[in-house]
Write a protein that holds these residues in place. Sequence first.
Motif, PDB file in Angstrom:
ATOM      1  N   TRP B 144       7.317 -35.918  -2.092  1.00  0.00           N
ATOM      2  CA  TRP B 144       6.489 -35.779  -0.895  1.00  0.00           C
ATOM      3  C   TRP B 144       5.604 -37.007  -0.710  1.00  0.00           C
ATOM      4  CZ3 TRP B 144       5.693 -33.176   3.460  1.00  0.00           C
ATOM      5  CH2 TRP B 144       4.439 -33.303   4.076  1.00  0.00           C
ATOM      6  N   GLU B 145       4.910 -37.385  -1.766  1.00  0.00           N
ATOM      7  CA  GLU B 145       3.948 -38.496  -1.687  1.00  0.00           C
ATOM      8  C   GLU B 145       4.593 -39.800  -1.246  1.00  0.00           C
ATOM      9  OE1 GLU B 145       0.751 -37.861  -5.254  1.00  0.00           O
ATOM     10  OE2 GLU B 145       2.777 -38.554  -5.689  1.00  0.00           O
ATOM     11  N   THR B 146       5.756 -40.105  -1.850  1.00  0.00           N
ATOM     12  CA  THR B 146       6.305 -41.438  -1.625  1.00  0.00           C
ATOM     13  C   THR B 146       7.243 -41.495  -0.438  1.00  0.00           C
ATOM     14  OG1 THR B 146       7.971 -40.885  -3.236  1.00  0.00           O
ATOM     15  CG2 THR B 146       6.131 -42.227  -3.994  1.00  0.00           C
ATOM     16  N   ARG B 147       7.925 -40.393  -0.134  1.00  0.00           N
ATOM     17  CA  ARG B 147       8.983 -40.515   0.872  1.00  0.00           C
ATOM     18  C   ARG B 147       8.732 -39.699   2.133  1.00  0.00           C
ATOM     19  NH1 ARG B 147      14.481 -40.280  -2.265  1.00  0.00           N
ATOM     20  NH2 ARG B 147      15.142 -41.106  -0.276  1.00  0.00           N
ATOM     21  N   MET B 148       8.080 -38.571   1.966  1.00  0.00           N
ATOM     22  CA  MET B 148       7.877 -37.718   3.137  1.00  0.00           C
ATOM     23  C   MET B 148       6.564 -38.029   3.866  1.00  0.00           C
ATOM     24  SD  MET B 148      10.371 -35.803   3.797  1.00  0.00           S
ATOM     25  CE  MET B 148       9.829 -34.361   4.701  1.00  0.00           C
ATOM     26  N   ALA B 149       5.592 -38.517   3.118  1.00  0.00           N
ATOM     27  CA  ALA B 149       4.256 -38.705   3.698  1.00  0.00           C
ATOM     28  C   ALA B 149       4.292 -39.563   4.962  1.00  0.00           C
ATOM     29  CB  ALA B 149       3.330 -39.323   2.670  1.00  0.00           C
ATOM     30  N   ILE B 150       5.038 -40.671   4.912  1.00  0.00           N
ATOM     31  CA  ILE B 150       5.007 -41.600   6.044  1.00  0.00           C
ATOM     32  C   ILE B 150       5.618 -40.976   7.313  1.00  0.00           C
ATOM     33  CG2 ILE B 150       5.720 -43.874   6.880  1.00  0.00           C
ATOM     34  CD1 ILE B 150       5.593 -44.655   3.815  1.00  0.00           C
ATOM     35  N   PRO B 151       6.883 -40.502   7.257  1.00  0.00           N
ATOM     36  CA  PRO B 151       7.414 -39.932   8.506  1.00  0.00           C
ATOM     37  C   PRO B 151       6.632 -38.717   9.010  1.00  0.00           C
ATOM     38  CG  PRO B 151       8.959 -39.609   6.685  1.00  0.00           C
ATOM     39  CD  PRO B 151       7.906 -40.537   6.201  1.00  0.00           C
ATOM     40  N   VAL B 152       6.200 -37.852   8.080  1.00  0.00           N
ATOM     41  CA  VAL B 152       5.497 -36.644   8.535  1.00  0.00           C
ATOM     42  C   VAL B 152       4.161 -37.015   9.183  1.00  0.00           C
ATOM     43  CG1 VAL B 152       4.358 -34.530   7.758  1.00  0.00           C
ATOM     44  CG2 VAL B 152       6.636 -35.086   6.926  1.00  0.00           C
ATOM     45  N   THR B 153       3.414 -37.895   8.515  1.00  0.00           N
ATOM     46  CA  THR B 153       2.114 -38.304   9.051  1.00  0.00           C
ATOM     47  C   THR B 153       2.278 -38.997  10.398  1.00  0.00           C
ATOM     48  OG1 THR B 153       1.519 -38.706   6.776  1.00  0.00           O
ATOM     49  CG2 THR B 153      -0.031 -39.453   8.426  1.00  0.00           C
ATOM     50  N   LEU B 154       3.230 -39.943  10.465  1.00  0.00           N
ATOM     51  CA  LEU B 154       3.433 -40.657  11.732  1.00  0.00           C
ATOM     52  C   LEU B 154       3.890 -39.691  12.822  1.00  0.00           C
ATOM     53  CD1 LEU B 154       5.043 -44.089  10.839  1.00  0.00           C
ATOM     54  CD2 LEU B 154       2.760 -43.616  11.713  1.00  0.00           C
ATOM     55  N   PHE B 155       4.722 -38.712  12.431  1.00  0.00           N
ATOM     56  CA  PHE B 155       5.208 -37.726  13.403  1.00  0.00           C
ATOM     57  C   PHE B 155       4.024 -36.981  14.034  1.00  0.00           C
ATOM     58  CE2 PHE B 155       6.237 -33.141  13.914  1.00  0.00           C
ATOM     59  CZ  PHE B 155       7.021 -33.256  15.065  1.00  0.00           C
ATOM     60  N   LEU B 230       8.000 -42.725  18.640  1.00  0.00           N
ATOM     61  CA  LEU B 230       7.219 -43.968  18.668  1.00  0.00           C
ATOM     62  C   LEU B 230       7.663 -44.856  19.821  1.00  0.00           C
ATOM     63  CD1 LEU B 230       6.804 -44.941  14.910  1.00  0.00           C
ATOM     64  CD2 LEU B 230       5.001 -44.397  16.526  1.00  0.00           C
ATOM     65  N   LEU B 231       8.971 -44.867  20.077  1.00  0.00           N
ATOM     66  CA  LEU B 231       9.499 -45.666  21.186  1.00  0.00           C
ATOM     67  C   LEU B 231       8.922 -45.147  22.512  1.00  0.00           C
ATOM     68  CD1 LEU B 231      11.541 -48.003  21.306  1.00  0.00           C
ATOM     69  CD2 LEU B 231      13.242 -46.345  22.066  1.00  0.00           C
ATOM     70  N   ALA B 232       8.930 -43.791  22.644  1.00  0.00           N
ATOM     71  CA  ALA B 232       8.383 -43.186  23.864  1.00  0.00           C
ATOM     72  C   ALA B 232       6.904 -43.525  23.990  1.00  0.00           C
ATOM     73  CB  ALA B 232       8.566 -41.676  23.817  1.00  0.00           C
ATOM     74  N   TYR B 233       6.210 -43.497  22.849  1.00  0.00           N
ATOM     75  CA  TYR B 233       4.782 -43.799  22.893  1.00  0.00           C
ATOM     76  C   TYR B 233       4.537 -45.256  23.283  1.00  0.00           C
ATOM     77  CZ  TYR B 233      -0.080 -44.068  22.092  1.00  0.00           C
ATOM     78  OH  TYR B 233      -1.390 -44.261  22.318  1.00  0.00           O
ATOM     79  N   TYR B 234       5.367 -46.143  22.727  1.00  0.00           N
ATOM     80  CA  TYR B 234       5.189 -47.569  23.045  1.00  0.00           C
ATOM     81  C   TYR B 234       5.347 -47.808  24.542  1.00  0.00           C
ATOM     82  CZ  TYR B 234       5.930 -52.523  23.509  1.00  0.00           C
ATOM     83  OH  TYR B 234       5.830 -53.816  23.923  1.00  0.00           O
ATOM     84  N   LYS B 235       6.237 -47.032  25.178  1.00  0.00           N
ATOM     85  CA  LYS B 235       6.426 -47.194  26.622  1.00  0.00           C
ATOM     86  C   LYS B 235       5.168 -46.791  27.390  1.00  0.00           C
ATOM     87  CE  LYS B 235      11.423 -46.910  26.902  1.00  0.00           C
ATOM     88  NZ  LYS B 235      12.516 -45.945  26.986  1.00  0.00           N
ATOM     89  N   ARG B 236       4.402 -45.859  26.826  1.00  0.00           N
ATOM     90  CA  ARG B 236       3.174 -45.424  27.502  1.00  0.00           C
ATOM     91  C   ARG B 236       2.028 -46.378  27.247  1.00  0.00           C
ATOM     92  NH1 ARG B 236       2.738 -38.970  27.307  1.00  0.00           N
ATOM     93  NH2 ARG B 236       1.244 -39.451  28.924  1.00  0.00           N
ATOM     94  N   GLU B 237       1.950 -46.865  26.022  1.00  0.00           N
ATOM     95  CA  GLU B 237       0.841 -47.784  25.710  1.00  0.00           C
ATOM     96  C   GLU B 237       1.404 -49.055  25.107  1.00  0.00           C
ATOM     97  OE1 GLU B 237      -2.433 -46.554  22.977  1.00  0.00           O
ATOM     98  OE2 GLU B 237      -2.283 -48.711  22.561  1.00  0.00           O
ATOM     99  N   LYS B 238       1.553 -50.063  25.968  1.00  0.00           N
ATOM    100  CA  LYS B 238       2.194 -51.292  25.492  1.00  0.00           C
ATOM    101  C   LYS B 238       1.170 -52.209  24.853  1.00  0.00           C
ATOM    102  CE  LYS B 238       6.490 -51.500  27.856  1.00  0.00           C
ATOM    103  NZ  LYS B 238       6.999 -51.105  29.141  1.00  0.00           N
ATOM    104  N   SER B 239       0.814 -51.898  23.587  1.00  0.00           N
ATOM    105  CA  SER B 239      -0.083 -52.807  22.878  1.00  0.00           C
ATOM    106  C   SER B 239       0.660 -53.332  21.660  1.00  0.00           C
ATOM    107  CB  SER B 239      -1.350 -52.074  22.461  1.00  0.00           C
ATOM    108  OG  SER B 239      -1.046 -51.138  21.466  1.00  0.00           O
ATOM    109  N   TYR B 240       0.140 -54.443  21.112  1.00  0.00           N
ATOM    110  CA  TYR B 240       0.771 -55.009  19.922  1.00  0.00           C
ATOM    111  C   TYR B 240       0.782 -53.985  18.790  1.00  0.00           C
ATOM    112  CZ  TYR B 240       0.624 -59.688  21.918  1.00  0.00           C
ATOM    113  OH  TYR B 240       0.825 -60.778  22.697  1.00  0.00           O
ATOM    114  N   PHE B 241      -0.323 -53.228  18.691  1.00  0.00           N
ATOM    115  CA  PHE B 241      -0.455 -52.291  17.576  1.00  0.00           C
ATOM    116  C   PHE B 241       0.624 -51.215  17.649  1.00  0.00           C
ATOM    117  CE2 PHE B 241      -2.866 -48.772  15.368  1.00  0.00           C
ATOM    118  CZ  PHE B 241      -2.711 -49.318  14.101  1.00  0.00           C
ATOM    119  N   SER B 242       0.822 -50.624  18.849  1.00  0.00           N
ATOM    120  CA  SER B 242       1.822 -49.555  18.922  1.00  0.00           C
ATOM    121  C   SER B 242       3.229 -50.134  18.735  1.00  0.00           C
ATOM    122  CB  SER B 242       1.698 -48.762  20.220  1.00  0.00           C
ATOM    123  OG  SER B 242       1.733 -49.603  21.322  1.00  0.00           O
ATOM    124  N   LEU B 243       3.437 -51.383  19.172  1.00  0.00           N
ATOM    125  CA  LEU B 243       4.740 -52.019  18.957  1.00  0.00           C
ATOM    126  C   LEU B 243       4.990 -52.205  17.457  1.00  0.00           C
ATOM    127  CD1 LEU B 243       7.255 -53.563  20.030  1.00  0.00           C
ATOM    128  CD2 LEU B 243       5.879 -55.636  19.951  1.00  0.00           C
TER     129      LEU B 243
END
Lengths: 116, 548
Positions: B144-155, B230-243
Amino acid sequence: MNLLIVEDDEEIIVLQEKVCKHEGHNVHIVKTAKEALDLVGEKDFDLAIVDLMLPDMNGLELVAKIREIKPTLRIIFSTAFATAESEALIKKMGCDLLIKPFTVGQLTEFLHKRVS
Amino acid sequence: MLEYKTPFLRKKIKAAKSVAWTFGAIGALAFIFVVLAYFGVQLGVQDSIYTNFESFFTVNKYLTYINPIYVRLIQILFHWFSFASLISIFIGGIILYLINPRPSLIVFGISFLCIALFNLFHFLTVEHVLFTKYPFAWSLFTWWETRMAIPVTLFFGVLIAICDSNIRTYTNKGVVLVTILFFAIFMYVFVYFSLGIETQPEFYFNENLDDLLLLALPLALNVVVVLPLLLAYYKREKSYFSLMILLSLIPQILAEAYTILDPNIDYYELLNFSYLLQLLGFIIPSVGLLLDGRMVYFDLQYTRSLAEENIQSKNHFISTFSYQLRTPLTSIIGQAECLLEGYDGDLNERQKDTVVQITKSTSKLSLIINEIIDIAKIESGESVYNPVETNLCEHVKACFNAKEVNIKAKNLSFSMQLPQKPVMILADPERVRQIILQFIDNALKFTNKGEIKLSVLEDESFGKVEVKDTGIGIASSNLAKIFTPYVQIQNKDTLKVAGIGLGLPIAFKFAKAMGGSIDVSSVEGKGSSFIANFKKIIPDKPPTPKAL
């Protein structure tokens, strides 16, 4: 005393002329620096009242040129616009500065100072 | 006034600049670290028995061939470096959010804080600080810590950001609150669950991680769910950070794919190829913050230059306008005086009264124009004084004499206290008098009974003049306002008093420009004391006047 007034504003000319004549001086009026330089060459003046901003030349430049012809001519500058630098420069040149709006009292004070 | 907004902008610009610099530095350091780790490990195992590409990075298998201290150093550095870079994304995101609020900064910032905490948990487990009862490897917890944390948190992060309906207004406080609340609960559940592991061994996997579902789940989540979101989000907010958040998913996906393609690799061994890819994934959002910070910096600088240009043109307009007023005013004042002096014949009493009214009004007008010119000069940064060595007592005497009649006319007692010796100061005499007269005028305006007292004091470096009155005083909450241009404290007593509120601000700025200061103390209803401090002449070390 022979006075030269170098000033381009009609109303100020009328006022200065009135006060100086009332004080019993001969007044010559010119509106540009060029006329002033010509007149200084021809006639002998005791005092000049020079506007700092003239249509054809800066008053400071004009006085520098006048001093070349008549090094001892006494000068009063009159202006509505004086920076701390130009004030310091005028003092260094040994001239007086009359800041508009000046009162009749201030003008006559300067005239008397020069007479004495 | 705009002038008072630019220092605030300056702070923002500084903050944006430091965000950009910090993330530039973190990016560069991380890059150096990855390169060193890669080649260092490669060199270390050069003579060893590796035969294929993959085994470059499975260091622990070849520990006997390379210097163990070096490996340990890299391990520790790796732990703390990835933790620091994750935390810095959180901090940088928050700082940039405060300067330029965009939901991605706060949502992903907090998401990365969450990932950082998972990371920290993992490292502490690896280092046997936490969960010492069972070996850490192969546990559900580590998975969970090493592999699931990133996709779940970002999701969850991107979900919150997308659900924010007011995304275009960029100021939604709701989204901040929801994010913080959600991730707090998320972390709490995680910690609660992890603590259970110590006593519940059933959470452990069996020795061989051959369950394809568990292996493929992180990859599937990344590719099928998080990437499109994330792609859908980038289309809404076109900033360097979201890219960059979007791009950072690519190394993560590669790391997962790499692990699945070669199931024999020790995923949980430190410094394998997947780990380096993961670290790369952590660095990419930093680059986003660097670019965003840079953009915000230039944007703000442009805004500031516009604001300053506005101030300059405003000041220019005010001075030109005021100077233009001065010339006709000279004629009005002068001609009225000529009338009064009888240059044009004698006037009767009523005519004289009329002219006196004209001169009174014109001198008020002239005073106001002079004040406006002074403040415009100061604000445009023009030099406003010519300092000379001068005796403060002389000026106080002159001001006392000038104002005595006015004060006595109001039935107030007026006194002056001077020291025996002269107090020599370095200042512009005209400005010194202007300040003292302003204080006296002010005291006169607001004092209806009692006294006004002038005194000259001195200490080691300043000559001081104090004007003390028994007037209406100033409430302590209003003390700071009295030096702000165009502000007059409004109450029933001050409403009777005329003025445009420039006198004290001008006095304050002149005193400051000449290297001095102004102190005010006041008790409402009892009176005020204004003290102007002027720089003294110190024989050994002549003070240099400070430019405005």
